[in-house]
Motif scaffolding. Structure first.
Motif, PDB file in Angstrom:
ATOM      1  N   ASN A 278       0.828  -1.219   0.000  1.00  0.00           N
ATOM      2  CA  ASN A 278       0.000   0.000   0.000  1.00  0.00           C
ATOM      3  C   ASN A 278       0.854   1.258   0.000  1.00  0.00           C
ATOM      4  O   ASN A 278       0.576   2.208  -0.741  1.00  0.00           O
ATOM      5  CB  ASN A 278      -0.927   0.026   1.210  1.00  0.00           C
ATOM      6  N   ARG A 279       1.889   1.281   0.841  1.00  0.00           N
ATOM      7  CA  ARG A 279       2.746   2.469   0.892  1.00  0.00           C
ATOM      8  C   ARG A 279       3.485   2.653  -0.429  1.00  0.00           C
ATOM      9  O   ARG A 279       3.671   3.777  -0.895  1.00  0.00           O
ATOM     10  CB  ARG A 279       3.704   2.383   2.072  1.00  0.00           C
ATOM     11  N   LEU A 280       3.890   1.548  -1.044  1.00  0.00           N
ATOM     12  CA  LEU A 280       4.558   1.622  -2.341  1.00  0.00           C
ATOM     13  C   LEU A 280       3.626   2.233  -3.388  1.00  0.00           C
ATOM     14  O   LEU A 280       4.030   3.116  -4.152  1.00  0.00           O
ATOM     15  CB  LEU A 280       5.028   0.233  -2.770  1.00  0.00           C
ATOM     16  N   LEU A 281       2.376   1.782  -3.417  1.00  0.00           N
ATOM     17  CA  LEU A 281       1.406   2.344  -4.359  1.00  0.00           C
ATOM     18  C   LEU A 281       1.198   3.835  -4.132  1.00  0.00           C
ATOM     19  O   LEU A 281       1.152   4.619  -5.080  1.00  0.00           O
ATOM     20  CB  LEU A 281       0.060   1.616  -4.236  1.00  0.00           C
ATOM     21  N   VAL A 282       1.066   4.227  -2.880  1.00  0.00           N
ATOM     22  CA  VAL A 282       0.855   5.648  -2.549  1.00  0.00           C
ATOM     23  C   VAL A 282       2.026   6.490  -3.030  1.00  0.00           C
ATOM     24  O   VAL A 282       1.849   7.524  -3.687  1.00  0.00           O
ATOM     25  CB  VAL A 282       0.624   5.825  -1.029  1.00  0.00           C
ATOM     26  N   VAL A 283       3.231   6.047  -2.730  1.00  0.00           N
ATOM     27  CA  VAL A 283       4.414   6.820  -3.109  1.00  0.00           C
ATOM     28  C   VAL A 283       4.569   6.836  -4.632  1.00  0.00           C
ATOM     29  O   VAL A 283       4.956   7.855  -5.205  1.00  0.00           O
ATOM     30  CB  VAL A 283       5.673   6.301  -2.378  1.00  0.00           C
ATOM     31  N   CYS A 284       4.233   5.739  -5.299  1.00  0.00           N
ATOM     32  CA  CYS A 284       4.260   5.729  -6.774  1.00  0.00           C
ATOM     33  C   CYS A 284       3.328   6.795  -7.334  1.00  0.00           C
ATOM     34  O   CYS A 284       3.686   7.522  -8.259  1.00  0.00           O
ATOM     35  CB  CYS A 284       3.836   4.364  -7.312  1.00  0.00           C
ATOM     36  N   GLU A 285       2.126   6.886  -6.781  1.00  0.00           N
ATOM     37  CA  GLU A 285       1.172   7.890  -7.254  1.00  0.00           C
ATOM     38  C   GLU A 285       1.678   9.302  -7.006  1.00  0.00           C
ATOM     39  O   GLU A 285       1.499  10.185  -7.830  1.00  0.00           O
ATOM     40  CB  GLU A 285      -0.194   7.694  -6.593  1.00  0.00           C
ATOM     41  N   LEU A 286       2.320   9.517  -5.872  1.00  0.00           N
ATOM     42  CA  LEU A 286       2.792  10.857  -5.527  1.00  0.00           C
ATOM     43  C   LEU A 286       4.064  11.251  -6.269  1.00  0.00           C
ATOM     44  O   LEU A 286       4.446  12.421  -6.254  1.00  0.00           O
ATOM     45  CB  LEU A 286       3.006  10.966  -4.014  1.00  0.00           C
ATOM     46  N   ALA A 287       4.721  10.301  -6.926  1.00  0.00           N
ATOM     47  CA  ALA A 287       5.945  10.620  -7.667  1.00  0.00           C
ATOM     48  C   ALA A 287       5.676  11.604  -8.800  1.00  0.00           C
ATOM     49  O   ALA A 287       6.576  12.342  -9.213  1.00  0.00           O
ATOM     50  CB  ALA A 287       6.594   9.346  -8.209  1.00  0.00           C
ATOM     51  N   ASP A 288       4.440  11.643  -9.284  1.00  0.00           N
ATOM     52  CA  ASP A 288       4.102  12.570 -10.367  1.00  0.00           C
ATOM     53  C   ASP A 288       3.560  13.896  -9.871  1.00  0.00           C
ATOM     54  O   ASP A 288       3.211  14.762 -10.656  1.00  0.00           O
ATOM     55  CB  ASP A 288       3.093  11.928 -11.319  1.00  0.00           C
TER      56      ASP A 288
ATOM     57  N   ALA B 271      -8.200   0.977   0.734  1.00  0.00           N
ATOM     58  CA  ALA B 271      -9.347   1.376   1.544  1.00  0.00           C
ATOM     59  C   ALA B 271      -8.968   2.524   2.482  1.00  0.00           C
ATOM     60  O   ALA B 271      -7.845   2.580   2.991  1.00  0.00           O
ATOM     61  CB  ALA B 271      -9.858   0.183   2.343  1.00  0.00           C
ATOM     62  N   GLN B 272      -9.915   3.418   2.725  1.00  0.00           N
ATOM     63  CA  GLN B 272      -9.663   4.641   3.478  1.00  0.00           C
ATOM     64  C   GLN B 272      -8.997   4.419   4.835  1.00  0.00           C
ATOM     65  O   GLN B 272      -8.015   5.104   5.135  1.00  0.00           O
ATOM     66  CB  GLN B 272     -10.974   5.426   3.618  1.00  0.00           C
ATOM     67  N   PRO B 273      -9.452   3.470   5.670  1.00  0.00           N
ATOM     68  CA  PRO B 273      -8.769   3.307   6.966  1.00  0.00           C
ATOM     69  C   PRO B 273      -7.290   2.913   6.807  1.00  0.00           C
ATOM     70  O   PRO B 273      -6.428   3.428   7.518  1.00  0.00           O
ATOM     71  CB  PRO B 273      -9.557   2.188   7.660  1.00  0.00           C
ATOM     72  N   ASN B 274      -7.016   2.033   5.867  1.00  0.00           N
ATOM     73  CA  ASN B 274      -5.625   1.619   5.615  1.00  0.00           C
ATOM     74  C   ASN B 274      -4.821   2.764   5.018  1.00  0.00           C
ATOM     75  O   ASN B 274      -3.649   2.960   5.365  1.00  0.00           O
ATOM     76  CB  ASN B 274      -5.570   0.405   4.691  1.00  0.00           C
ATOM     77  N   LEU B 275      -5.444   3.512   4.123  1.00  0.00           N
ATOM     78  CA  LEU B 275      -4.768   4.648   3.503  1.00  0.00           C
ATOM     79  C   LEU B 275      -4.395   5.689   4.550  1.00  0.00           C
ATOM     80  O   LEU B 275      -3.273   6.199   4.550  1.00  0.00           O
ATOM     81  CB  LEU B 275      -5.656   5.260   2.419  1.00  0.00           C
ATOM     82  N   SER B 276      -5.312   5.976   5.463  1.00  0.00           N
ATOM     83  CA  SER B 276      -5.025   6.945   6.528  1.00  0.00           C
ATOM     84  C   SER B 276      -3.838   6.493   7.362  1.00  0.00           C
ATOM     85  O   SER B 276      -2.949   7.286   7.684  1.00  0.00           O
ATOM     86  CB  SER B 276      -6.246   7.134   7.424  1.00  0.00           C
ATOM     87  N   ARG B 277      -3.822   5.214   7.714  1.00  0.00           N
ATOM     88  CA  ARG B 277      -2.718   4.671   8.516  1.00  0.00           C
ATOM     89  C   ARG B 277      -1.389   4.776   7.760  1.00  0.00           C
ATOM     90  O   ARG B 277      -0.378   5.209   8.308  1.00  0.00           O
ATOM     91  CB  ARG B 277      -3.006   3.200   8.869  1.00  0.00           C
TER      92      ARG B 277
ATOM     93  N   LEU C  45      -0.604   6.771   5.164  1.00  0.00           N
ATOM     94  CA  LEU C  45      -0.206   8.171   4.968  1.00  0.00           C
ATOM     95  C   LEU C  45       0.361   8.753   6.259  1.00  0.00           C
ATOM     96  O   LEU C  45       1.336   9.507   6.224  1.00  0.00           O
ATOM     97  CB  LEU C  45      -1.390   8.999   4.469  1.00  0.00           C
ATOM     98  N   ALA C  46      -0.233   8.388   7.389  1.00  0.00           N
ATOM     99  CA  ALA C  46       0.294   8.867   8.675  1.00  0.00           C
ATOM    100  C   ALA C  46       1.710   8.339   8.901  1.00  0.00           C
ATOM    101  O   ALA C  46       2.589   9.080   9.355  1.00  0.00           O
ATOM    102  CB  ALA C  46      -0.629   8.426   9.813  1.00  0.00           C
ATOM    103  N   ARG C  47       1.937   7.092   8.561  1.00  0.00           N
ATOM    104  CA  ARG C  47       3.280   6.516   8.724  1.00  0.00           C
ATOM    105  C   ARG C  47       4.285   7.213   7.811  1.00  0.00           C
ATOM    106  O   ARG C  47       5.395   7.563   8.226  1.00  0.00           O
ATOM    107  CB  ARG C  47       3.225   5.012   8.425  1.00  0.00           C
ATOM    108  N   LEU C  48       3.901   7.444   6.555  1.00  0.00           N
ATOM    109  CA  LEU C  48       4.782   8.130   5.609  1.00  0.00           C
ATOM    110  C   LEU C  48       5.068   9.562   6.071  1.00  0.00           C
ATOM    111  O   LEU C  48       6.180  10.061   5.907  1.00  0.00           O
ATOM    112  CB  LEU C  48       4.177   8.129   4.207  1.00  0.00           C
TER     113      LEU C  48
END
Length: 115
Positions: A28-38, A53-59, A61-64
């Protein structure tokens, strides 16, 4: 190995780089960072584009954010996320080029890796 690589500098930064790779090793964190690379994205776009899913995404993003990988900006009720370090952008683009090249890109990464 690259010609002229300063192995002592790599050795001095190995803990830092290893920690970054461990952080990005979660899918999940890899996917998030891939999206933010652009570029910067609101949470809703990150959720839609990654399918996390939103709860996992929130967790995640908070970790990142805690680790200093992403920063936030609030605009009205939306929170936008962006990567904090151009080196991370370069790493993510290299990973994307190696493992998920753009359609029609000329490279040999389409060949299956065999160990």
């Amino acid at each position: 190995m690259q010609a002229g690589l300063d192995l002592e500098m790599v050795r001095a930064r190995a803990e830092e780089v290893s920690g970054l790779l461990k952080l990005l090793s979660h899918p999940n964190r890899l996917l998030v960072v891939c999206e933010l690379a652009d570029g910067e994205l609101p949470v809703s776009a990150i959720e839609a584009r990654t399918g996390v899913a939103q709860p996992n995404l929130s967790r995640d993003l908070a970790r990142l954010r805690t680790e200093g990988i992403v920063s936030t900006r609030r605009q009205s009720k939306q929170i936008f996320y962006s990567l904090t370090d151009p080196r991370i952008i370069a790493v993510m683009r290299a990973l994307c080029d190696a493992f998920a090249p753009a359609p029609g890109a000329a490279n040999d990464s389409s060949k299956e890796y065999v160990s």
